[in-house]
Design a protein around this motif. Structure first.
Motif, mmCIF file in Angstrom:
data_model
loop_
_atom_site.group_PDB
_atom_site.id
_atom_site.type_symbol
_atom_site.label_atom_id
_atom_site.label_comp_id
_atom_site.label_asym_id
_atom_site.label_seq_id
_atom_site.Cartn_x
_atom_site.Cartn_y
_atom_site.Cartn_z
ATOM 1 N N HIS A 156 -3.113 -9.093 36.775
ATOM 2 C CA HIS A 156 -2.432 -9.825 37.886
ATOM 3 C C HIS A 156 -2.581 -10.218 39.088
ATOM 4 C CE1 HIS A 156 2.082 -11.482 38.891
ATOM 5 N NE2 HIS A 156 2.516 -11.211 39.581
ATOM 6 N N LEU A 177 0.545 -11.934 34.994
ATOM 7 C CA LEU A 177 0.897 -11.191 33.970
ATOM 8 C C LEU A 177 2.143 -11.758 33.042
ATOM 9 C CD1 LEU A 177 1.450 -7.912 35.189
ATOM 10 C CD2 LEU A 177 -0.715 -8.348 33.410
ATOM 11 N N GLU A 178 2.581 -11.567 31.999
ATOM 12 C CA GLU A 178 3.367 -12.562 31.291
ATOM 13 C C GLU A 178 4.542 -12.146 31.549
ATOM 14 O OE1 GLU A 178 4.409 -13.034 26.541
ATOM 15 O OE2 GLU A 178 2.449 -13.390 26.324
ATOM 16 N N ASN A 179 5.120 -10.884 31.546
ATOM 17 C CA ASN A 179 5.300 -10.383 31.449
ATOM 18 C C ASN A 179 5.039 -9.149 33.412
ATOM 19 O OD1 ASN A 179 8.252 -8.944 32.434
ATOM 20 N ND2 ASN A 179 8.563 -7.745 30.778
ATOM 21 N N PRO A 180 5.823 -9.996 34.559
ATOM 22 C CA PRO A 180 5.800 -9.044 35.469
ATOM 23 C C PRO A 180 6.210 -7.678 35.472
ATOM 24 C CG PRO A 180 5.968 -11.377 36.613
ATOM 25 C CD PRO A 180 6.131 -11.027 34.432
ATOM 26 N N MET A 181 7.271 -7.988 35.151
ATOM 27 C CA MET A 181 8.071 -6.814 35.116
ATOM 28 C C MET A 181 7.174 -5.596 34.882
ATOM 29 S SD MET A 181 11.451 -7.514 36.877
ATOM 30 C CE MET A 181 12.146 -5.902 36.306
ATOM 31 N N GLN A 182 6.443 -5.369 34.369
ATOM 32 C CA GLN A 182 5.725 -4.278 33.700
ATOM 33 C C GLN A 182 5.443 -3.260 35.269
ATOM 34 O OE1 GLN A 182 1.988 -6.144 31.966
ATOM 35 N NE2 GLN A 182 3.294 -5.898 29.402
ATOM 36 N N ARG A 214 6.981 -3.030 37.366
ATOM 37 C CA ARG A 214 7.733 -2.374 38.087
ATOM 38 C C ARG A 214 8.229 -1.077 37.391
ATOM 39 N NH1 ARG A 214 13.048 -5.037 39.286
ATOM 40 N NH2 ARG A 214 11.973 -6.427 40.459
#
Length: 63
Positions: free
Chosen positions: A32, A37-42, A44
């Motif tokens: 990141h 990242l495509e999905n920064p919730m990863q 969390r």
């Protein structure tokens, strides 16, 4: 990883999963930092999984 899945694991498995998840979090953070990242919730999700695993290990040590 859900709490019900965590409760079924042995202490050795919990420690192994904790190490694996910490490594995954480290890799996610590095990736990141270089490019988003495509999905920064990863990030969390990984942090919460680490907290769940560490909590379960501590709970079992106290019992």
């Amino acid at each position: 990883m859900k709490q019900s899945e965590i409760k079924e694991l042995s202490v050795a498995d919990l420690r192994e999963e904790l190490d694996k998840t910490r490594q995954e979090l480290s890799n996610l953070k590095m990736t990141h930092a270089i490019s988003p990242l495509e999905n920064p919730m990863q990030i969390r999700v990984a942090r919460k999984a680490i907290a769940r695993l560490a909590t379960e290990i501590t709970k079992r040590e106290l019992d």
